[in-house]
Motif scaffolding. Structure first.
Motif, mmCIF file in Angstrom:
data_model
loop_
_atom_site.group_PDB
_atom_site.id
_atom_site.type_symbol
_atom_site.label_atom_id
_atom_site.label_comp_id
_atom_site.label_asym_id
_atom_site.label_seq_id
_atom_site.Cartn_x
_atom_site.Cartn_y
_atom_site.Cartn_z
ATOM 1 N N SER A 179 9.475 12.485 -11.916
ATOM 2 C CA SER A 179 9.760 11.916 -13.012
ATOM 3 C C SER A 179 10.297 10.444 -12.753
ATOM 4 O O SER A 179 10.403 9.383 -13.547
ATOM 5 C CB SER A 179 10.851 12.546 -14.091
ATOM 6 N N VAL A 180 10.780 10.183 -11.481
ATOM 7 C CA VAL A 180 11.363 8.785 -11.293
ATOM 8 C C VAL A 180 11.072 8.639 -9.706
ATOM 9 O O VAL A 180 11.295 9.442 -8.744
ATOM 10 C CB VAL A 180 12.954 8.807 -11.455
ATOM 11 N N LEU A 181 10.597 7.406 -9.309
ATOM 12 C CA LEU A 181 10.507 7.142 -7.958
ATOM 13 C C LEU A 181 11.362 5.879 -7.660
ATOM 14 O O LEU A 181 11.544 4.946 -8.410
ATOM 15 C CB LEU A 181 8.993 6.757 -7.911
ATOM 16 N N ILE A 182 12.044 6.025 -6.601
ATOM 17 C CA ILE A 182 13.034 5.083 -6.163
ATOM 18 C C ILE A 182 12.508 4.395 -4.962
ATOM 19 O O ILE A 182 12.285 5.221 -3.869
ATOM 20 C CB ILE A 182 14.459 5.702 -5.912
ATOM 21 N N VAL A 183 12.014 3.058 -5.095
ATOM 22 C CA VAL A 183 11.350 2.558 -3.952
ATOM 23 C C VAL A 183 12.595 1.395 -3.226
ATOM 24 O O VAL A 183 12.991 0.525 -3.682
ATOM 25 C CB VAL A 183 10.200 1.504 -4.628
ATOM 26 N N ASP A 184 12.657 1.812 -1.750
ATOM 27 C CA ASP A 184 13.524 1.148 -0.889
ATOM 28 C C ASP A 184 12.728 0.094 -0.259
ATOM 29 O O ASP A 184 11.736 0.430 0.183
ATOM 30 C CB ASP A 184 14.198 2.293 0.175
ATOM 31 N N THR A 185 13.229 -0.993 -0.267
ATOM 32 C CA THR A 185 12.473 -2.140 0.194
ATOM 33 C C THR A 185 13.063 -2.626 1.546
ATOM 34 O O THR A 185 14.617 -2.458 1.621
ATOM 35 C CB THR A 185 12.072 -3.127 -0.817
ATOM 36 N N ALA A 235 0.844 -1.078 0.093
ATOM 37 C CA ALA A 235 -0.011 -0.127 -0.112
ATOM 38 C C ALA A 235 0.744 1.154 -0.029
ATOM 39 O O ALA A 235 0.728 2.247 -0.642
ATOM 40 C CB ALA A 235 -0.977 0.059 1.225
ATOM 41 N N THR A 236 1.876 1.233 0.859
ATOM 42 C CA THR A 236 2.895 2.434 0.759
ATOM 43 C C THR A 236 3.526 2.534 -0.388
ATOM 44 O O THR A 236 3.532 3.847 -1.143
ATOM 45 C CB THR A 236 4.027 2.226 1.924
ATOM 46 N N ALA A 237 4.064 1.435 -1.165
ATOM 47 C CA ALA A 237 4.633 1.738 -2.436
ATOM 48 C C ALA A 237 3.356 2.007 -3.608
ATOM 49 O O ALA A 237 3.860 3.013 -4.455
ATOM 50 C CB ALA A 237 5.217 0.197 -3.133
ATOM 51 N N VAL A 278 3.327 -2.110 -7.796
ATOM 52 C CA VAL A 278 3.966 -1.117 -8.649
ATOM 53 C C VAL A 278 4.430 -1.453 -9.817
ATOM 54 O O VAL A 278 4.813 -0.288 -10.869
ATOM 55 C CB VAL A 278 4.747 -0.273 -7.748
ATOM 56 N N GLN A 279 4.587 -2.432 -10.492
ATOM 57 C CA GLN A 279 5.264 -2.878 -11.559
ATOM 58 C C GLN A 279 6.357 -1.951 -12.247
ATOM 59 O O GLN A 279 6.426 -1.246 -13.038
ATOM 60 C CB GLN A 279 4.150 -2.727 -12.795
#
Ligand code: GDP
Length: 295
Positions: free
Chosen positions: A184-190, A169-171, A211-212
């Protein structure tokens, strides 16, 4: 980076360089030395064997022996094949035409994921893009705070979930926020763990499916050598990664992980971490890295 490997290879190859005349047995003997050096540098056994097969075929086949400077030619063949082992040209990111481009950063705890996420954001901002960071490691409060601190330091917005919350849900909310703010760019730290386990992989798969992302970058600690390669295989099997970021290359004198990871996983090294600072990230240029090994 690569100092130990570089010194030892230089020692072996300088014997080639010094000789005016080379015979086939001399070449075979010299390449056996190269093999020993690569295995000592913790390069994967199969990668080493295939690499030397290619070098030997070229060294014995390209009328090297009859040429004016056979030693130099062999050094060049080793250089070219080292570069080929590291990748094909400078790696790129798959940018989408309708932003945001989504990069998911995965890896074990302590590998350098959070630092790398901030370094990537910093680099993209310097290229004129508008990055956003998403803190989706919700199992450790310290991880959320660490990304928020880094975000403030580099002046990049951070969309953070709450401790114990749902990373999927957060992502997804971060994607909406990035779109709403025109990033323009999203960096998802996991999240990471100390070892690969099914619960972690399941969470990461759910974030991925939610989020594909265009890129799934696996962050590996180069100092851990073949262990990093083994873990890369595990993440690739579970998530089908698109590339690798090798961190702590500033402390990696041997180069085993760097030289093996692409040969084993087939996935390119896209960036290398060369220090703890937010600017300490280089793009992984195979020619330049091969040049550092064979100075
Ligand atoms: P995470 O648990 O995977 O998010 O790892 P962190 O980003 O918190 O990094 C773990 C440690 O490795 C921190 O002390 C970082 O400063 C350090 N680190 C990360 N990348 C590099 C690098 O390229 N070089 C060096 N020397 N240290 C690094």
């Amino acid at each position: 980076m690569f100092e130990e490997l570089s010194d030892k290879l230089d020692g072996v190859l300088s014997r080639f360089r010094q000789r005016g005349v080379l015979t086939e047995p001399m070449i075979r003997e010299g390449l056996r030395e190269v093999r020993r050096v690569l295995l000592e540098a913790d390069v994967n056994f199969k990668v080493t064997r295939d690499f030397l097969g290619r070098v030997q075929e070229r060294a014995l086949g390209e009328s090297v022996v009859k040429s004016v400077s056979p030693g130099q030619q062999i050094v060049k063949i080793v250089h070219d094949e080292l570069a080929a082992l590291l990748g094909e040209g400078r790696p790129t990111i798959k940018w989408v035409s309708s932003p945001p481009t989504i990069l998911m950063v995965v890896g074990l705890q302590g590998s350098g994921k959070t630092t790398t996420s901030a370094k990537l954001a910093r680099r993209f901002a310097a290229e004129g893009r508008t990055p956003m960071l998403a803190a989706c490691d919700l199992q450790r409060p310290a991880a959320i705070e660490q990304l928020q601190t880094l975000g403030r330091q580099i002046d990049v917005p951070v969309h953070a979930g709450t401790f114990g919350g749902d990373p999927v849900a957060t992502a997804k909310a971060a994607v909406d926020a990035a779109r709403a703010q025109g990033c323009s760019v999203l960096i998802v730290d996991t999240a990471g763990r100390l070892q690969i386990d099914e619960t972690l992989m399941d969470e990461l798969r759910r974030v991925r499916d939610g989020v594909q992302p265009q890129e799934i970058l696996f962050v590996a600690d180069a100092m851990t050598g073949q262990e990093a390669v083994r873990i890369a295989e595990g993440f690739d099997q579970a998530l089908d990664i698109s590339g690798v970021v090798l961190t702590k290359m500033d402390g990696d004198a041997r180069g085993g992980a760097a030289l093996s990871i692409r040969g084993v996983t087939g996935k390119p090294i896209k960036f290398v971490g060369v220090g703890e600072g937010v600017d300490d990230l280089d793009s992984a240029d195979p020619e330049r890295m091969a040049g550092r090994i064979l100075q």
